[in-house]
Design an enzyme around this catalytic site. Structure first.
Site, PDB file in Angstrom:
ATOM      1  N   LYS A 181       0.829  -1.205   0.000  1.00  0.00           N
ATOM      2  CA  LYS A 181       0.000   0.000   0.000  1.00  0.00           C
ATOM      3  C   LYS A 181       0.860   1.250   0.000  1.00  0.00           C
ATOM      4  O   LYS A 181       0.645   2.174  -0.788  1.00  0.00           O
ATOM      5  CB  LYS A 181      -0.934  -0.008   1.212  1.00  0.00           C
ATOM      6  N   ARG A 228      -3.504   2.955   8.516  1.00  0.00           N
ATOM      7  CA  ARG A 228      -3.841   1.730   7.785  1.00  0.00           C
ATOM      8  C   ARG A 228      -2.642   0.790   7.711  1.00  0.00           C
ATOM      9  O   ARG A 228      -1.506   1.222   7.562  1.00  0.00           O
ATOM     10  CB  ARG A 228      -4.267   2.062   6.341  1.00  0.00           C
ATOM     11  N   GLY A 253      -8.392  -7.198   4.560  1.00  0.00           N
ATOM     12  CA  GLY A 253      -9.191  -7.288   5.766  1.00  0.00           C
ATOM     13  C   GLY A 253      -8.566  -8.067   6.898  1.00  0.00           C
ATOM     14  O   GLY A 253      -9.165  -8.206   7.967  1.00  0.00           O
ATOM     15  N   MET A 295      -5.695  -7.397   8.557  1.00  0.00           N
ATOM     16  CA  MET A 295      -5.044  -6.574   9.575  1.00  0.00           C
ATOM     17  C   MET A 295      -5.869  -5.306   9.796  1.00  0.00           C
ATOM     18  O   MET A 295      -6.926  -5.133   9.211  1.00  0.00           O
ATOM     19  CB  MET A 295      -3.607  -6.271   9.176  1.00  0.00           C
ATOM     20  N   ARG A 335      -3.302  -1.348  -6.376  1.00  0.00           N
ATOM     21  CA  ARG A 335      -2.463  -2.537  -6.286  1.00  0.00           C
ATOM     22  C   ARG A 335      -2.790  -3.419  -7.479  1.00  0.00           C
ATOM     23  O   ARG A 335      -3.842  -3.273  -8.101  1.00  0.00           O
ATOM     24  CB  ARG A 335      -2.722  -3.300  -4.985  1.00  0.00           C
ATOM     25  N   HIS A 385     -15.745  -8.012   1.009  1.00  0.00           N
ATOM     26  CA  HIS A 385     -14.748  -8.856   1.662  1.00  0.00           C
ATOM     27  C   HIS A 385     -14.826 -10.297   1.152  1.00  0.00           C
ATOM     28  O   HIS A 385     -13.810 -10.915   0.814  1.00  0.00           O
ATOM     29  CB  HIS A 385     -14.956  -8.816   3.185  1.00  0.00           C
ATOM     30  N   SER A 387      16.090 -41.612 -10.493  1.00  0.00           N
ATOM     31  CA  SER A 387      14.762 -41.025 -10.342  1.00  0.00           C
ATOM     32  C   SER A 387      14.508 -40.870  -8.852  1.00  0.00           C
ATOM     33  O   SER A 387      14.541 -41.853  -8.105  1.00  0.00           O
ATOM     34  CB  SER A 387      13.686 -41.911 -10.966  1.00  0.00           C
ATOM     35  N   CYS A 401       9.955 -38.825  -9.504  1.00  0.00           N
ATOM     36  CA  CYS A 401       8.688 -39.505  -9.790  1.00  0.00           C
ATOM     37  C   CYS A 401       7.763 -39.531  -8.580  1.00  0.00           C
ATOM     38  O   CYS A 401       6.710 -40.163  -8.625  1.00  0.00           O
ATOM     39  CB  CYS A 401       8.932 -40.930 -10.286  1.00  0.00           C
ATOM     40  N   TYR A 428      13.789 -34.027 -15.802  1.00  0.00           N
ATOM     41  CA  TYR A 428      12.349 -34.167 -15.976  1.00  0.00           C
ATOM     42  C   TYR A 428      11.665 -34.355 -14.628  1.00  0.00           C
ATOM     43  O   TYR A 428      12.303 -34.695 -13.624  1.00  0.00           O
ATOM     44  CB  TYR A 428      12.006 -35.345 -16.898  1.00  0.00           C
TER      45      TYR A 428
END
Length: 918
Positions: free
Chosen positions: A42, A111, A120, A122, A355, A471, A802, A870, A890
Site C-alpha cells: 500500500k 492503515r 481485511g 489486519m 495494487r 470482503h 529417479s 517420480c 524431468y
C-alpha cells in the site's frame, strides 16, 4: 485491550535496539512501487501514484523494519517517535491545520499495508484526531453536523474494536438499537442528535469493556493505532491467511498515516472500488462499486449494497471521467489489472490505494494474453501472471447446464467454480463439519475477517449482501474459492440458522445446496457436474472458437504454448497401464517416469502371486514365474505401444509381499471357523502361516524393493525378461520402444551391481533369441538418505536416477505418511511448524538438500546421468521450480497434473526478477 497496547498506555518509555541512522518513516513523495519490502504494498503504491502526479491525500509510511523491531522486542524503535513527529509536523504545515485541533482539526487514517495483499486481515482506523472538542470544529469546518458526529462514532467504534480489543458486536448492537428506536433500517437515516447519543453509548462501552476512557488526545490515538496495526500482523486471522496463501511470517507490515478525505459528506461525496478489468472474467470495461455518502469500509464490508461503477457517470460526470483517465494511466504504468480504492469529497476525486488486483483463474489467463496482444508484456512475463494452481482450478468440473435443477436465487458471480455442500451459517460450524468430512457452503449476510477460517473450510461462500469488491468476493478470489455475493432475494437468518428463498421455501442448516460462481446462480440440492472445457481441450475434444468457454480455452492454449517453448524440464507421467498412458500423452506427457509394476499383479493375478509366495520348492516358484511372464509381457507391449517413441521407466516390484496376501485378521477368522466346523482348510492354513512368516512391524522399512529381488530368486529376472521381450516385440512391429528399467529402494551400490549383472545377462539372452538389439538403460530410485549420500558411488552402476520423493520424505523426516497426516499434521500446520505438508511441497532445506547433493555427486561420477523425480512432488507447482533450479531433466506426475507441471516448468525457466503476482 491487546497486551502490548495496554503496556504502551502504561509507560511512555520508547526503547528498542536498532542501528544508527536507520530511517523508519518515509513521506509519500519519497518512495516508489519497487520498495514493497520496506514500505509494504500500500505504501509503495501510494508513493508511486504520488510520483505520477495523481491526486493522493498527503501522508507518510512507517516501514516494515519498524514493525519487526516492535514485534521482536515489544517496543518501538527509539527513533520512531521523533521521526513520526517530524513527518506529522510537515503534514500539518502542508495541510494548514494540526492533528486534532479544536477549531479546524486535521484528521488522519492509520492503515496496515504488508508487502502482499491481505484484504481485511489486519487493522485500520479512520478519523483519528476526533474528540469531544474537535468534533465541534469538524462541524464548523464541514458545515454538516450529522457528518461530524457520524465520523466520531465511527472512530470510537473502530478504535474500540481494533486498538482496545472491545467486542465489535457490542457496538453493532448499540447501532441496531439506535436504528430501531428511530424506526429506520439504515444508519444513513440517523440524524445528528441520534449520532450524538450513539457516541455517548459507544464511549460507555469502551469505558466498561476496556477499563479506560476513549482517549481525547489525538497524538495518543495515533500512536496507539500504529501499535495496534503492528500487533495485528500476528493476529490469528492474519496468521491463518498467511498460512493459507503461503506468505512468509517474518515480513511484518508497514503502517500508512494518511490525511483523511471524506466520502460521507452528502450526495456529492462517496467512496468506491474500481478495477481496470473485470477480476472475475478478465474482460475490459467499467467494473467496480460505488456508494454515495459513505466511507471506504462501508463498501468492502458489504453492509450497504452499492451501485455499479458505471452509474457514477450519471451521479458525477467530472469525477467519473477523471477516474477513467487515471485507471488507464495506472494499468499502462503497472502493465496489469489494477485494483483501485477512491473517495470523492464534495466533487473532488482522491486516490486512496492501488495494487495489482487479485483475479480468478480464468481472468488471469485471459488478461495475460490480452496484455501480450497489447504489447505491454512479453511471453516470459505472461507466464509469471498465471500459476499452476490457477490452471488446476480451471480443470475442476462445472455444473451440467442440461440437468434438471431447482434454481432459487441469483447473485453476483464473484469467484467461479461449481460448489456443492451442506448449508452452514457460521464459521465455527463450517470448520467443525469440514473436519468431520462434510462438504459445506458457508452462508452469511456478509462476511468479515473473523469468518476466514470458515471460508477456508468451505467448498464455497454465499452472501446476501455485497458485490465484487466486498470482503467475501476479494478473499474468495484470492483463495480460489467459489463465491456468490449479493443474492438479495435470499433472506439469511444466521441466528435461526436458516435461509428463506423466493416462494417461501426454507433452507435449514444441513440442507444441501449448490452455487455457481461463474453465473451467480444458487440451486437447491446437488447439481450434477461435467468436465471443464479446459480438460476437454487437453483431451482433444474442444478447440478455440467464439464463445466464452472457447475464449478461455484459447487463452490457456496460448499460455501453454508459451510454457512449452520456454521450459527446460521435460514432463512425464506416472502411469501403469495403456489407458492412463494414452490419456497422459494427450495431456502432453513426454514419456512415463514411473510405471509401478505392482499394480499389474493385482486383480485376477493375485492367485498367481499367492502361489509364488507359498512356493516351498524351486519348481513351484519357477512354475509361478513362468505363468506370470506372458501376462507381464502383455502389459509392457501395450504400454510401449501407447508410448511409442517416448521413454517408459518401469520400476521393478517394490512393496512388501504381504500386501498381496489376505488380511491377517480376516484370514485367521476363516481358519478358526473352518477348524470349528471341521471343514477342509489346508490351503488357508498354509496361507496364514505365510502371512505370519512375512509379517513385519514396519513393512515400509522391511523386505521390499531391491531386497525382494535379491531374496526371491527369479522375481526381478522374470520382470526384466518381460520388459526385454516386449521391447523386442514392439521393435519387430516397426515400433520405437524406449524402455528404462528402474531398481527400487537401493541403499548401496553393491545391491544395484548384483541386480544389474543379472539384468544385463537376461537382456543379452533376449537379444540373441530375437536377433534384436535393445537399448535398455538401467537406473535406480533414490529414495533413501544413504542412497543420496552415496550417490557418487551408485552412479557407477546407474544410467539414471529417479528421486522417489515420497519415500525420501518419509525416511528423512521419520514420518509414516499414512499415519502422521491424519494424527498430527493438522496441529503442526496450525502451530506454524509447517507452512505446508512436506508431502505436498518438497522440504527444500532437508529433503531438497539431499536431492541437490545426490544430483551433483551423481553427475560428478557420470556427467551424462539422467535425473528425474517420480514422487508426487513432480506435479506440485512450488516443487517443480526447485527441481528446475537443481538441474533435473524431468519431473513425472499423475496424468491430471501434467498440464500444471508443464506450465510451472515454463514459469521456472522464464522467471524474471520482480515478478511476483501473489
Amino acid at each position: 485491550m491487546f497486551p502490548a497496547v495496554r503496556a504502551a498506555t502504561e509507560s511512555s518509555e520508547e526503547l528498542g535496539p536498532v542501528s544508527e541512522n536507520q530511517k523508519f518513516v518515509y513521506d509519500f513523495t519519497e518512495g516508489n512501487k519497487d520498495l514493497k519490502d520496506l514500505l509494504g504494498g500500500k505504501g509503495a503504491n501510494l508513493a508511486e501514484m504520488t510520483n505520477l502526479g495523481l491526486p493522493v491525500p498527503p501522508g507518510f509510511t512507517i516501514t516494515t523494519e519498524a514493525c519487526k523491531v516492535y514485534l521482536d522486542s515489544g517496543e518501538e524503535p527509539a527513533a520512531l517517535r521523533d521521526e513520526v513527529s517530524a513527518h506529522l509536523e510537515a503534514l500539518e504545515q502542508r495541510m494548514g491545520k494540526k492533528l486534532g485541533q479544536a477549531d479546524d482539526p486535521l484528521l488522519v487514517s492509520v492503515r496496515s499495508g504488508a508487502k502482499f495483499s491481505m484484504p481485511g486481515m489486519m487493522d485500520t482506523v479512520l478519523n483519528i484526531g476526533l474528540s469531544d472538542k474537535s468534533v465541534q470544529g469538524l462541524v464548523k469546518q464541514s458545515g454538516d453536523e450529522r457528518f461530524a458526529w457520524d465520523s466520531y462514532r465511527r472512530l470510537i467504534q473502530m478504535f474500540g474494536k481494533t486498538v482496545l480489543g472491545v467486542d465489535g458486536d457490542l457496538f453493532e448492537e448499540a447501532l441496531e438499537k439506535a436504528k430501531a428506536t428511530k424506526k429506520v433500517t439504515v444508519d444513513t437515516e440517523l440524524e445528528a442528535a441520534d449520532l450524538k447519543k450513539l457516541v455517548t453509548a459507544f464511549k460507555k462501552i469502551v469505558k466498561r469493556e476496556a477499563d479506560r476512557d476513549f482517549p481525547q488526545d489525538a497524538r495518543e490515538q495515533m500512536d496507539l493505532a500504529i501499535k495496534a496495526v503492528f500487533h495485528s500482523w500476528n493476529g490469528d486471522r492474519a496468521k491463518l491467511y498467511r498460512r493459507q496463501e503461503r506468505i512468509p511470517h517474518d515480513l511484518g507490515t508497514a503502517v500508512n498515516v494518511c490525511s483523511m478525505v471524506f466520502g460521507n459528506l452528502g450526495p456529492d461525496s462517496g467512496t468506491g472500488v474500481a478495477f481496470t478489468r473485470d477480476p472475475a472474467s478478465g474482460y475490459q470495461g467499467v467494473y467496480g462499486d460505488y456508494l454515495q455518502n459513505a466511507q471506504g469500509e462501508d463498501v468492502v464490508a458489504g453492509i450497504r449494497n452499492t451501485v455499479p461503477l458505471a452509474e457514477l457517470e450519471q451521479i458525477d460526470k467530472k469525477s467519473y471521467d477523471q477516474l477513467m483517465q487515471i485507471m488507464e494511466t495506472l494499468e499502462n504504468h503497472y502493465k496489469d489489472l489494477c485494483d483501485i480504492e477512491f473517495t470523492i469529497e464534495r466533487g473532488q476525486l482522491w486516490m486512496l490505494q492501488t495494487r495489482v488486483g487479485k483475479r480468478t483463474a480464468g481472468a488471469a489467463f485471459r488478461i495475460a494474453t490480452q496484455l501480450v496482444d497489447q504489447g505491454l508484456i512479453d511471453e516470459a512475463e505472461a507466464l509469471q501472471r498465471v500459476t499452476g494452481a490457477q490452471l488446476a482450478q480451471l480443470m475442476f468440473p462445472r455444473f451440467d447446464e442440461d440437468a434438471k435443477v431447482q434454481r432459487v436465487g441469483r447473485g453476483i458471480a464473484a469467484s467461479p467454480g461449481a460448489a456443492v455442500g451442506k448449508a452452514v451459517f457460521d464459521s465455527y460450524t463450517a470448520v467443525k463439519w469440514s473436519r468431520s468430512g462434510e462438504k459445506v457452503i458457508l452462508i452469511r449476510r456478509e462476511t468479515n475477517p473473523d469468518d476466514l477460517d470458515g471460508m477456508i473450510a468451505s467448498e464455497g461462500i454465499l452472501t446476501s449482501r455485497g458485490g465484487k469488491t466486498s470482503h467475501a468476493a476479494v478473499v474468495a478470489r484470492g483463495m480460489g474459492k467459489t463465491c456468490v455475493c449479493g443474492a438479495e432475494e435470499l433472506e439469511v437468518d444466521t441466528k435461526r440458522r436458516r435461509m428463506t428463498v423466493p416462494g417461501g421455501h426454507v433452507v435449514e442448516e444441513g440442507d444441501v445446496i449448490s452455487i455457481d460462481g461463474s453465473s451467480g446462480k444458487v440451486y437447491l440440492g446437488e447439481v450434477p457436474v461435467v468436465p471443464s472445457p479446459v480438460v476437454e481441450y487437453f483431451e482433444g475434444r474442444m478447440h478455440a472458437g467464439a464463445d466464452d468457454a472457447d475464449e478461455l480455452v484459447a487463452a490457456v492454449h496460448r499460455i501453454m504454448a508459451f510454457a512449452d517453448r520456454k521450459r527446460r524440464l521435460r514432463v512425464r507421467a506416472n502411469a501403469d497401464n495403456a489407458e492412463d498412458a494414452l490419456r497422459a500423452r494427450r495431456f502432453g506427457a513426454q514419456g512415463i517416469g514411473l510405471c509401478r509394476t505392482e499394480h499389474m499383479f493385482l486383480g485376477d493375478r493375485r492367485e498367481l502371486v499367492e502361489r509364488l509366495i507359498l512356493a516351498d520348492h524351486d519348481e513351484e516358484r519357477e512354475k509361478s514365474l513362468k505363468d506370470l511372464l506372458p501376462l507381464q509381457k502383455k502389459d509392457f507391449v501395450e504400454l510401449f505401444e501407447a508410448m511409442d517413441g517416448l521413454p517408459v521407466t518401469v520400476r521393478l516390484l517394490d512393496p512388501p509381499l504381504h500386501e498381496f496376501l489376505p488380511d491377517i485378521t480376516e484370514l485367521s477368522v476363516r481358519v478358526a471357523l473352518a477348524e470349528s466346523r471341521q471343514e477342509p482348510h489346508e490351503n488357508e492354513l498354509r496361507l496364514l502361516q505365510a502371512v505370519h512368516r512375512l509379517h513385519e512391524q514396519n513393512p515400509m522399512l522391511g523386505l521390499r524393493g531391491v531386497r525382494l529381488g535379491l531374496v526371491i530368486p527369479g522375481l526381478f529376472t522374470m520382470q526384466v525378461r518381460a520388459i526385454a521381450e516386449a521391447a523386442a516385440a514392439r521393435k519387430a512391429a516397426k515400433g520405437d520402444p524406449r524402455a528404462e528399467i528402474m531398481i527400487p529402494l537401493v541403499g548401496t551400490v553393491q545391491e544395484l551391481e548384483i541386480v544389474r549383472d543379472e539384468a544385463d545377462r537376461v537382456i543379452a539372452e533376449v537379444e540373441a533369441a530375437t536377433g534384436t538389439q535393445l537399448k535398455l538403460s538401467i537406473g535406480t530410485m533414490i529414495e533413501l538418505p544413504r542412497a543420496a549420500l552415496t550417490a557418487g558411488q551408485i552412479a557407477e552402476a546407474a544410467e539414471f536416477f529417479s528421486f522417489g520423493t515420497n519415500d525420501l520424505t518419509q525416511t528423512v523426516w521419520g514420518f509414516s505418511r499414512d499415519d502422521v497426516e491424519a494424527s498430527f499434521f493438522t496441529a503442526y500446520l496450525e502451530k506454524g511448524i509447517f507452512g505446508v505438508s512436506p508431502f505436498e511441497t518438497i522440504d527444500r532445506d532437508g529433503v531438497g538438500s539431499l536431492v541437490e547433493l545426490a544430483a551433483k555427486a551423481g553427475r560428478a561420477t557420470r556427467p551424462d546421468l539422467k535425473l528425474g523425480v517420480c514422487g508426487e512432488h513432480g506435479g506440485d507447482p512450488e516443487s517443480v521450480h526447485f527441481f528446475h533450479e537443481v538441474g533435473l531433466d524431468y519431473v513425472s506426475c499423475s496424468p491430471f497434473r501434467i498440464p500444471v507441471a508443464r506450465l510451472e516448468a515454463g514459469r521456472a525457466a522464464s522467471r524474471s526478477k520482480g515478478s511476483d503476482h501473489r
